[in-house]
Design a protein around this motif. Structure first.
Motif, PDB file in Angstrom:
ATOM      1  N   ASP A 132      -0.476  21.791   5.301  1.00 51.84           N
ATOM      2  CA  ASP A 132       0.073  20.516   5.750  1.00 51.84           C
ATOM      3  C   ASP A 132      -0.782  19.355   5.247  1.00 51.84           C
ATOM      4  O   ASP A 132      -0.258  18.317   4.827  1.00 51.84           O
ATOM      5  CB  ASP A 132       0.187  20.486   7.272  1.00 51.84           C
ATOM      6  N   ALA A 133      -2.099  19.527   5.248  1.00 48.34           N
ATOM      7  CA  ALA A 133      -2.979  18.474   4.730  1.00 48.34           C
ATOM      8  C   ALA A 133      -2.731  18.252   3.241  1.00 48.34           C
ATOM      9  O   ALA A 133      -2.679  17.104   2.770  1.00 48.34           O
ATOM     10  CB  ALA A 133      -4.440  18.841   4.970  1.00 48.34           C
ATOM     11  N   GLU A 166       0.462  16.326   2.839  1.00 46.43           N
ATOM     12  CA  GLU A 166       0.266  14.905   3.135  1.00 46.43           C
ATOM     13  C   GLU A 166      -0.321  14.169   1.935  1.00 46.43           C
ATOM     14  O   GLU A 166       0.053  13.028   1.659  1.00 46.43           O
ATOM     15  CB  GLU A 166      -0.654  14.728   4.341  1.00 46.43           C
ATOM     16  N   ARG A 188       3.085  11.198   3.590  1.00 46.79           N
ATOM     17  CA  ARG A 188       3.623  11.094   4.946  1.00 46.79           C
ATOM     18  C   ARG A 188       2.824  11.961   5.897  1.00 46.79           C
ATOM     19  O   ARG A 188       2.334  13.012   5.523  1.00 46.79           O
ATOM     20  CB  ARG A 188       5.078  11.532   4.983  1.00 46.79           C
ATOM     21  N   ARG A 189       2.742  11.538   7.123  1.00 49.32           N
ATOM     22  CA  ARG A 189       2.093  12.342   8.167  1.00 49.32           C
ATOM     23  C   ARG A 189       3.164  12.840   9.110  1.00 49.32           C
ATOM     24  O   ARG A 189       4.001  12.057   9.573  1.00 49.32           O
ATOM     25  CB  ARG A 189       1.062  11.524   8.908  1.00 49.32           C
ATOM     26  N   ARG A 190       3.126  14.123   9.401  1.00 53.89           N
ATOM     27  CA  ARG A 190       4.140  14.710  10.273  1.00 53.89           C
ATOM     28  C   ARG A 190       3.915  14.368  11.734  1.00 53.89           C
ATOM     29  O   ARG A 190       4.826  14.054  12.464  1.00 53.89           O
ATOM     30  CB  ARG A 190       4.159  16.220  10.076  1.00 53.89           C
ATOM     31  N   VAL A 208       1.278  12.219  14.300  1.00 54.07           N
ATOM     32  CA  VAL A 208       0.161  11.300  14.452  1.00 54.07           C
ATOM     33  C   VAL A 208      -0.059  11.094  15.944  1.00 54.07           C
ATOM     34  O   VAL A 208       0.834  10.698  16.676  1.00 54.07           O
ATOM     35  CB  VAL A 208       0.453   9.944  13.773  1.00 54.07           C
TER      36      VAL A 208
END
Length: 75
Positions: free
Chosen positions: A60-61, A64, A69-71, A73
């Motif tokens: 995931d990192a 990003e 985009r950040r899933r 936050v």
């Protein structure tokens, strides 16, 4: 790839469902991992959950960094 993952998790689910949590593994790849450090099925399952979560976080990192985009936050 997802189909292969689903097949493998299905096989794993069947083994886990039919095996007591305290069962000793039938084998261990000593040539790859040395002496066993996971002694019962419960240890193996917890290790797989931990590794999956850790590596999913790494993936995931990386995603990003690619799409910006950040899933999730938390603020």
């Amino acid at each position: 790839m997802l189909d292969a993952y689903r097949r493998e998790t299905g096989l794993s689910d069947a083994v886990i469902a039919g095996t007591p949590a305290g069962a000793v593994p039938a084998g261990w790849p000593r040539d790859l991992f040395g002496e066993p450090h996971l002694h019962i099925l419960r240890d193996v399952v917890l290790h797989v959950i931990t590794e999956t979560a850790c590596h999913a976080g790494h993936l995931d990192a990386a995603r990003e960094l690619v799409d910006g985009r950040r899933r999730l936050v938390l603020t």
